[in-house]
Design a protein around this motif. Structure first.
Motif, PDB file in Angstrom:
ATOM      1  N   THR A 371       0.971  -1.113  -0.130  1.00  0.00           N
ATOM      2  CA  THR A 371      -0.113   0.071   0.046  1.00  0.00           C
ATOM      3  C   THR A 371       0.729   1.064   0.149  1.00  0.00           C
ATOM      4  N   SER A 372       1.925   1.003   0.635  1.00  0.00           N
ATOM      5  CA  SER A 372       2.862   2.382   0.598  1.00  0.00           C
ATOM      6  C   SER A 372       4.367   1.748   0.574  1.00  0.00           C
ATOM      7  N   TYR A 373       5.186   2.301  -0.116  1.00  0.00           N
ATOM      8  CA  TYR A 373       6.682   1.963  -0.036  1.00  0.00           C
ATOM      9  C   TYR A 373       7.507   2.718   0.709  1.00  0.00           C
ATOM     10  N   ASN A 374       6.827   3.674   1.438  1.00  0.00           N
ATOM     11  CA  ASN A 374       7.422   4.426   2.485  1.00  0.00           C
ATOM     12  C   ASN A 374       6.867   4.579   3.701  1.00  0.00           C
ATOM     13  N   ILE A 375       6.979   3.670   4.659  1.00  0.00           N
ATOM     14  CA  ILE A 375       6.341   3.769   5.741  1.00  0.00           C
ATOM     15  C   ILE A 375       6.794   4.654   6.996  1.00  0.00           C
ATOM     16  N   PRO A 376       5.655   5.110   7.652  1.00  0.00           N
ATOM     17  CA  PRO A 376       6.006   5.783   8.693  1.00  0.00           C
ATOM     18  C   PRO A 376       6.928   5.164   9.655  1.00  0.00           C
ATOM     19  N   CYS A 377       7.857   5.992  10.226  1.00  0.00           N
ATOM     20  CA  CYS A 377       8.986   5.414  11.552  1.00  0.00           C
ATOM     21  C   CYS A 377       8.149   5.087  12.840  1.00  0.00           C
ATOM     22  N   THR A 378       7.073   5.745  13.004  1.00  0.00           N
ATOM     23  CA  THR A 378       6.525   5.377  14.287  1.00  0.00           C
ATOM     24  C   THR A 378       5.107   5.125  14.258  1.00  0.00           C
ATOM     25  N   SER A 379       4.521   4.332  15.177  1.00  0.00           N
ATOM     26  CA  SER A 379       3.020   3.880  15.241  1.00  0.00           C
ATOM     27  C   SER A 379       2.026   4.998  15.348  1.00  0.00           C
ATOM     28  N   ASP A 380       2.735   6.252  15.892  1.00  0.00           N
ATOM     29  CA  ASP A 380       1.669   7.428  16.003  1.00  0.00           C
ATOM     30  C   ASP A 380       1.572   7.896  14.647  1.00  0.00           C
ATOM     31  N   MET A 381       2.698   8.179  13.775  1.00  0.00           N
ATOM     32  CA  MET A 381       2.507   8.751  12.651  1.00  0.00           C
ATOM     33  C   MET A 381       1.532   7.777  11.623  1.00  0.00           C
ATOM     34  N   ARG A 750       8.148 -12.679   7.589  1.00  0.00           N
ATOM     35  CA  ARG A 750       9.025 -12.049   8.511  1.00  0.00           C
ATOM     36  C   ARG A 750       9.404 -10.569   8.162  1.00  0.00           C
ATOM     37  N   THR A 751       9.377  -9.736   9.298  1.00  0.00           N
ATOM     38  CA  THR A 751       9.727  -8.236   9.172  1.00  0.00           C
ATOM     39  C   THR A 751      10.986  -7.884   9.974  1.00  0.00           C
ATOM     40  N   SER A 752      11.579  -6.959   9.409  1.00  0.00           N
ATOM     41  CA  SER A 752      12.644  -6.335  10.565  1.00  0.00           C
ATOM     42  C   SER A 752      12.062  -5.728  11.619  1.00  0.00           C
ATOM     43  N   THR A 753      12.897  -5.592  12.583  1.00  0.00           N
ATOM     44  CA  THR A 753      12.256  -5.011  14.020  1.00  0.00           C
ATOM     45  C   THR A 753      11.338  -3.708  13.732  1.00  0.00           C
ATOM     46  N   GLY A 754      10.510  -3.569  14.400  1.00  0.00           N
ATOM     47  CA  GLY A 754       9.823  -2.295  14.339  1.00  0.00           C
ATOM     48  C   GLY A 754       8.335  -2.570  13.803  1.00  0.00           C
ATOM     49  N   ILE A 755       8.181  -3.357  13.006  1.00  0.00           N
ATOM     50  CA  ILE A 755       6.831  -3.917  12.380  1.00  0.00           C
ATOM     51  C   ILE A 755       6.703  -5.106  12.481  1.00  0.00           C
ATOM     52  N   ARG A 756       5.424  -5.780  12.229  1.00  0.00           N
ATOM     53  CA  ARG A 756       5.274  -7.231  12.056  1.00  0.00           C
ATOM     54  C   ARG A 756       3.873  -7.362  11.419  1.00  0.00           C
ATOM     55  N   ASP A 791       7.637  -1.257  17.129  1.00  0.00           N
ATOM     56  CA  ASP A 791       8.687  -0.348  17.682  1.00  0.00           C
ATOM     57  C   ASP A 791       8.734   0.578  16.781  1.00  0.00           C
ATOM     58  N   LYS A 792       9.627   1.540  17.109  1.00  0.00           N
ATOM     59  CA  LYS A 792      10.247   2.475  15.833  1.00  0.00           C
ATOM     60  C   LYS A 792      10.849   2.080  14.845  1.00  0.00           C
ATOM     61  N   LEU A 793      10.915   2.742  13.569  1.00  0.00           N
ATOM     62  CA  LEU A 793      11.762   2.179  12.489  1.00  0.00           C
ATOM     63  C   LEU A 793      12.517   3.442  12.383  1.00  0.00           C
ATOM     64  N   GLU A 795      14.910   5.614   9.213  1.00  0.00           N
ATOM     65  CA  GLU A 795      15.034   6.196   8.035  1.00  0.00           C
ATOM     66  C   GLU A 795      16.272   5.600   7.244  1.00  0.00           C
ATOM     67  N   ASP A 796      17.240   5.128   8.117  1.00  0.00           N
ATOM     68  CA  ASP A 796      18.586   4.558   7.645  1.00  0.00           C
ATOM     69  C   ASP A 796      18.247   3.328   6.897  1.00  0.00           C
ATOM     70  N   SER A 797      17.719   2.442   8.020  1.00  0.00           N
ATOM     71  CA  SER A 797      17.772   1.071   7.567  1.00  0.00           C
ATOM     72  C   SER A 797      16.484   0.525   6.997  1.00  0.00           C
ATOM     73  N   GLY A 798      15.569   1.377   7.057  1.00  0.00           N
ATOM     74  CA  GLY A 798      14.313   1.163   6.376  1.00  0.00           C
ATOM     75  C   GLY A 798      13.476  -0.058   6.916  1.00  0.00           C
ATOM     76  N   ALA A 799      12.822  -0.773   6.128  1.00  0.00           N
ATOM     77  CA  ALA A 799      12.232  -2.069   6.717  1.00  0.00           C
ATOM     78  C   ALA A 799      12.149  -2.744   5.719  1.00  0.00           C
ATOM     79  N   LEU A 800      12.050  -4.195   6.120  1.00  0.00           N
ATOM     80  CA  LEU A 800      12.242  -5.407   5.343  1.00  0.00           C
ATOM     81  C   LEU A 800      11.189  -6.419   5.562  1.00  0.00           C
ATOM     82  N   LEU A 801      10.634  -6.965   4.376  1.00  0.00           N
ATOM     83  CA  LEU A 801       9.869  -8.012   4.543  1.00  0.00           C
ATOM     84  C   LEU A 801      10.497  -9.188   3.968  1.00  0.00           C
ATOM     85  N   GLN A 802      10.105 -10.245   4.211  1.00  0.00           N
ATOM     86  CA  GLN A 802      10.761 -11.637   3.672  1.00  0.00           C
ATOM     87  C   GLN A 802       9.552 -12.776   3.794  1.00  0.00           C
ATOM     88  N   CYS A 803       9.057 -12.899   2.614  1.00  0.00           N
ATOM     89  CA  CYS A 803       7.843 -13.766   2.646  1.00  0.00           C
ATOM     90  C   CYS A 803       8.369 -15.560   2.418  1.00  0.00           C
TER      91      CYS A 803
END
Ligand SMILES: [Zn+2]
Length: 1088
Positions: A371-381, A750-756, A791-793, A795-803
């Protein structure tokens, strides 16, 4: 970074590499079609020299057709709600009247050559094609040409602006509502209910100059006169004064701004747009109210139209964002160059754009869309924006022939290298450290030792020197050969089996269906999926017929004739034979052919109308259990299972529940029996595909439970009639039997730390919160996964998904398919809105809503959808758009189609049923949509409408699509509308006689038969062109679409108009214009 796929020939793979024929290229019939779904019947040219479509049994069906009252034409199926109850009188002898097996539990092998029921013992063995004939001319809709799956339609792409569309969230425009519409969706001004008399200028919108968005408008002229547009302000686009619309009372809206441009290369919001100075968001006093004229865009047909008057205060449909324009722009910007996946967070072209993908480290958008290729760093956002974070995953997606299939990596007995802690699989994002002796996990940061056999030195940049030789270090998608540790009971699986289970009750026999299926299977069985270079399929087959008892068949190769065994104790189903039930097609060819010849004869005189259903599934399940393999049941079923048996159902259809709190029960199964059965099926890897042929309500919501939870497919042919429906059914069946499918599948994301991953949508079963289990998963099925922050994400490391998908191939090989995707993360909301994908968002929202109807009143679901989208847009307006008057509606560039598409979801039959839509239709659609990919939901909710009379008969291209509104239609033209399930061909009353003659072979409009469902094969360019367009569309879709010819002003037209989704619908759905105003009001309320 040089990722060289050619390098994969080396030993590290231990596999044949480039071209890697050996794998998953279902080379049916010797035609390697890399990953192309076997839509093409070209495939049938294989081993059977000249496989010919058997003609329908001669002299059989014509007299057996159903009473013709069943509506042959319908939405997806049944439109007329009740079938003629013609079976009533025949039901009296409801004993298993057939001369066949009796009701007691007998194994009555009617021994060798001693066939009961009057079947001549000498039934011809191996009925190959003596009776076969070339494919019927009428079925020429089954194309023999092998067109690639992803046809390019529309004008050829001209430029590459891959990035441009990701640029700033453009201000889309302004609508000032001087008179806000009443609340609710039923509001809106009345429109002329029927085809407007004189042709409306709207139709001319079909031909705006390419790449000129047709909703770019200048600021208003100084006066509010509804006169011609001032040309100069229109970027020089507009010459001649436009015609005007006829007076249309009611649209009270005024527009005091301009609607903005589009996916152009504008670097930033509006400001840089060279055109209209007042583009969208210029602060300052609003210009005087005015009406914008859509028709100021010159068009060839304009001159032909009579001058008309437009109302003064009507919102101009051309002034609001146009799906057609967005699709067209994306095609022009992105279609000409490959989409290279090496860049993190790169938004892919739209699903409607024809593009090639080069895997350079991220999974192809054919496998995963977000849905988006740039996801908010925080849950609040994320909460503030309300933009759902979701990925639509199609793990076994079909690629284009030019694209490379995932390589298969074999690490031998040690298996794939994985992170010690989170068990993520080796991927291009793992960081090798300590000279290559260890690697740090990109998902959980844990450090893991590199196994000695996997060690490799690093280069000066810290990369392994062999990275480009290893798919798992350089590509987004690849496969591992699984070791025995990945197998059930630590045992490598056996090849899967297919079991064909045919309803032989009265309806199925009398409609000719049983004979049709048997005839088809005789040839189709030679085209079972097989692993690329294998000579024959490893899949074994078995056969069951049933009404209220089940008949199993022994088709062991050593038998001269098949043997039947009857199980009438359906309360405790078991399989009466082990040896000889599941067989190899080649070995048992003669016996199988004999059986398929005999089945229609055996039951020809049946009077049994009642059926069981659950015992049928149980029987298939037990057979697979006994054979210790996974597999698929193909069940051909006609009626509500009312016979005394487990899973017996009652007719509980009740349309009066619509719009009540109990409406949800229509979507829920009427018993939990099937849920439990589904669970057992998943455990065994027993996938159930269901072909339904109802003449009345048969409770799809309940019958579909097992199919749905085992990853199977449902097909529905209401009021099945051979003449009109056999092509569609046979094409679906062929494709379904042949398509790529994995068994006993488990998927984990699987996802990198910060989202699941927190939520999952699709056809599967889950026994815990992380693993998506599917007894079968085919190349068409998608799983939509929603993510939440934990958790927080950064900007440097971004987020990863592995299916990771673990599955058994059609040859019984256990494999892991891995897809990786890296996304950007942002601290600015504007970055989120700039990198969204509205088509994917709609896919998610539709699935979310369609699940919601199981537990909440439909109105609640609809309101929640509207509210969420209003919040998404309000958040943008508040945080990302520059200040402007509250009267302006400002949409983010990437989401400017959100309102129109959302409205289509809201008006869909599940959420707002039309009168003609049956309860079964709604349940059916609900289940279909839940497994759809983004391209399918896109065309399903916003159908494609093509002016056939504008088609260039000399080129391969499609005519430019037009918007889905009645006012775009001209009486003098013929149009095609497709939504993935149906194709309508609409014929205007004033179409030239020559065209009618060319297309229909009759001399006038009035001579075209009502309810026509095929086009005659005529030797002229127009006929050929139209049929080739239809063939091309059929091949793009995963199901064979039903063709419905609609004459203007005929009663069928109502059905067609249901799909003109920009218009107000008969069931109360708002028009696009009205809905946009409504959204605007909602947004204003949120902002105030
Ligand atoms: Zn890890």
């Amino acid at each position: 970074m040089s990722v060289n796929q050619q390098a994969h020939t080396g030993p590290p793979y231990g596999q044949p590499q480039p071209g890697y024929q050996g794998y998953q290229q279902p080379a049916y019939g010797g035609q390697p079609l890399p990953g192309v779904p076997q839509l093409q019947y070209g495939a049938y040219n294989g081993p059977m020299p000249g496989y010919q479509q058997p003609a329908p049994p001669q002299g059989y069906f014509p007299s057996l057709g159903f009473p013709s009252k069943g509506s042959p034409v319908s939405l997806n199926s049944d439109t007329s709600s009740l079938a003629p109850n013609f079976i009533g009188s025949l039901r009296a002898p409801s004993t298993s009247g057939a001369s066949l097996p009796s009701d007691h539990l007998t194994y009555s092998p009617f021994g060798q050559g001693d066939v009961q029921n009057g079947i001549p013992a000498s039934a011809a063995p191996m009925q190959r094609p003596p009776a076969s004939q070339p494919y019927l001319p009428g079925s020429a809709s089954m194309p023999v040409t092998q067109t690639p799956t992803f046809q390019q339609y529309g004008p050829p792409p001209t430029s590459v602006q891959q990035l441009s569309k990701h640029m700033a969230g453009m201000t889309v425009g302004i609508i000032a509502a001087s008179a806000p519409p009443p609340a609710g969706l039923g509001y809106g001004a009345p429109r002329p209910p029927t085809m407007p008399g004189p042709p409306l200028p709207g139709q001319t919108a079909a031909g705006p100059p390419a790449s000129q968005p047709n909703h770019v408008f200048s600021p208003p002229p100084p006066s509010s006169v509804s006169g011609p547009q001032p040309g100069p302000l229109m970027s020089g686009l507009h010459g001649p004064p436009p015609p005007t619309h006829p007076p249309q009372p009611g649209y009270q809206m005024q527009q005091n701004g301009s609607f903005g441009q589009v996916r152009g290369p504008q670097p930033n919001c509006g400001a840089a747009y060279p055109g209209p100075p007042n583009y969208g968001r210029q602060p300052g006093p609003p210009p005087p109210p005015k009406r914008l004229d859509p028709d100021s865009i010159p068009s060839p047909q304009l001159n032909e139209l009579p001058p008309q008057q437009k109302p003064r205060h009507r919102i101009d449909p051309d002034a609001i964002p146009s799906p057609i324009q967005v699709i067209e722009d994306d095609r022009n910007n992105c279609g000409s160059e490959p989409f290279v996946t090496g860049v993190r967070g790169q938004v892919p072209p739209l699903v409607t754009t024809d593009f090639l993908v080069k895997d350079q480290g991220n999974a192809s958008p054919r496998y995963i869309r977000c849905t988006s290729y740039n996801i908010p760093c925080t849950s609040d956002m994320a909460k503030q924006s309300q933009v759902p974070l979701a990925a639509v995953i199609k793990p076994l997606a079909t690629l284009r022939p030019e694209e490379t299939l995932p390589y298969l990596v074999d690490h031998g007995e040690s298996g794939p290298v994985r992170c010690n802690r989170c068990k993520a699989y080796m991927c291009p994002f793992m960081q090798f450290i300590e000279g290559g002796r260890r690697f740090q996990c990109c998902f959980c940061s844990c450090v893991t030792e590199v196994p000695p056999h996997y060690f490799q030195h690093l280069d000066h940049t810290g990369k392994r020197v062999d990275f480009c030789d290893r798919p798992e270090l350089s590509l987004g998608s690849y496969e591992f050969l699984a070791t025995v540790d990945y197998c059930k009971n630590n045992k490598f699986p056996s090849p899967p089996a297919f079991i064909f289970m045919i309803d032989v009750s009265y309806n199925a026999v009398k409609s000719g269906l049983v004979r049709l299926i048997c005839e088809e299977l005789k040839s189709l069985l030679d085209y079972l999926p097989r692993e690329g270079n294998m000579e024959e399929s490893a899949i074994r087959v078995g056969f069951v017929t049933y009404n209220k008892v089940l008949h199993f068949y022994n088709v062991k190769s050593s038998l001269a004739q098949p043997q039947m065994m009857v199980v009438s104790d359906v309360a405790d189903m078991f399989v009466p034979l082990l040896d000889g039930f599941l067989v190899n097609v080649n070995e048992s060819r003669t016996v199988i052919a004999s059986l398929l010849d005999q089945i229609p004869e055996m039951f020809a005189d049946t009077r049994e109308t009642e059926t069981v259903f659950a015992p049928v599934i149980q029987a298939g399940l037990e057979a697979l259990k006994a054979a210790e393999c996974a597999g698929k049941l193909f069940i051909f079923h006609t009626s509500l299972p009312i016979a005394e048996a487990p899973g017996k159902l009652k007719n509980r259809d009740d349309k009066k529940l619509i719009n009540t709190d109990k409406e949800k029960t229509l979507f829920q199964p009427q018993t939990s029996f099937y849920n439990n059965l589904a669970k057992d099926c998943v455990t065994q890897g027993c996938c159930v595909d269901l072909f339904l042929f109802p003449n009345q309500y048969l409770d799809v919501a309940t019958l579909g439970v097992v199919t749905y939870q085992t990853g199977g497919s449902i097909y529905k042919y209401a009021y099945f009639q051979l003449e009109t429906d056999q092509d569609r059914f046979l094409n679906d069946l062929r494709r379904d039997v042949q398509k790529e499918v994995g068994f006993d599948a488990v998927m984990r994301v699987r996802t990198s730390t910060g989202i699941r991953a927190t939520d999952f949508f699709g056809a599967f079963y889950m026994s815990n919160t992380t693993d998506v289990e599917m007894a079968g998963l085919d190349c068409d099925k998608t799983i939509t996964v929603e993510f939440k922050h934990d958790d927080k994400l950064s900007e440097d490391s971004g987020a990863l998904l592995q299916c990771a998908l673990l599955y058994t191939s059609c040859a019984g090989q256990r494999r892991l398919r891995i897809h990786n995707l890296s996304l950007n993360c942002c601290t600015q909301l504007a970055d989120l809105y700039r990198n969204c994908e509205t088509d994917t968002l709609i896919n998610y929202l539709a699935k979310y809503a369609y699940r919601g109807v199981l537990s909440s009143p439909v109105k609640t679901v609809r309101d929640a959808l509207i509210n969420q989208c209003a919040q998404i847009l309000a958040c943008y307006r508040k945080n990302c758009a520059s200040p402007s008057s509250a009267g302006q509606l400002i949409l983010p560039e990437c989401m400017k189609l959100l309102p129109v598409y959302l409205n289509c979801v809201l008006k869909s039959d599940v959420l707002q049923p039309g009168l003609e839509v049956t309860t079964d239709d709604r349940a059916y659609i609900r289940q279909l949509v839940t497994s759809m990919d983004v391209a399918e939901t896109n065309v399903f909710f916003y159908p494609r409408l093509l002016p056939l009379t504008k088609a260039d008969v000399d080129s391969d291209s499609l005519p430019a699509a037009i918007r889905n509104s009645e006012e775009r239609l001209s009486k003098g033209d013929i149009y095609l509308l497709e939504n993935g399930l149906n194709i309508f061909v609409w014929v205007g009353v004033n179409v030239q006689q020559g065209l009618i003659q060319n297309l229909f072979g009759v001399s006038s409009f009035s001579q075209i038969s009502n309810g026509l469902s095929t086009l005659p094969v005529l030797e002229n360019p127009f006929s050929k062109k139209v049929r080739s367009i239809i063939d091309m569309l059929q091949m793009q879709r995963s199901r064979y679409m039903k063709l419905i010819i609609v004459k203007q002003e005929d009663k069928l037209e109502m059905l067609f108009k249901h799909f003109l989704v920009e218009d107000k619908s008969l069931s109360g759905g708002a028009s696009y214009v009205d809905f946009l105003c409504h959204m605007h009001k909602e947004i204003r309320q949120l902002l105030s």
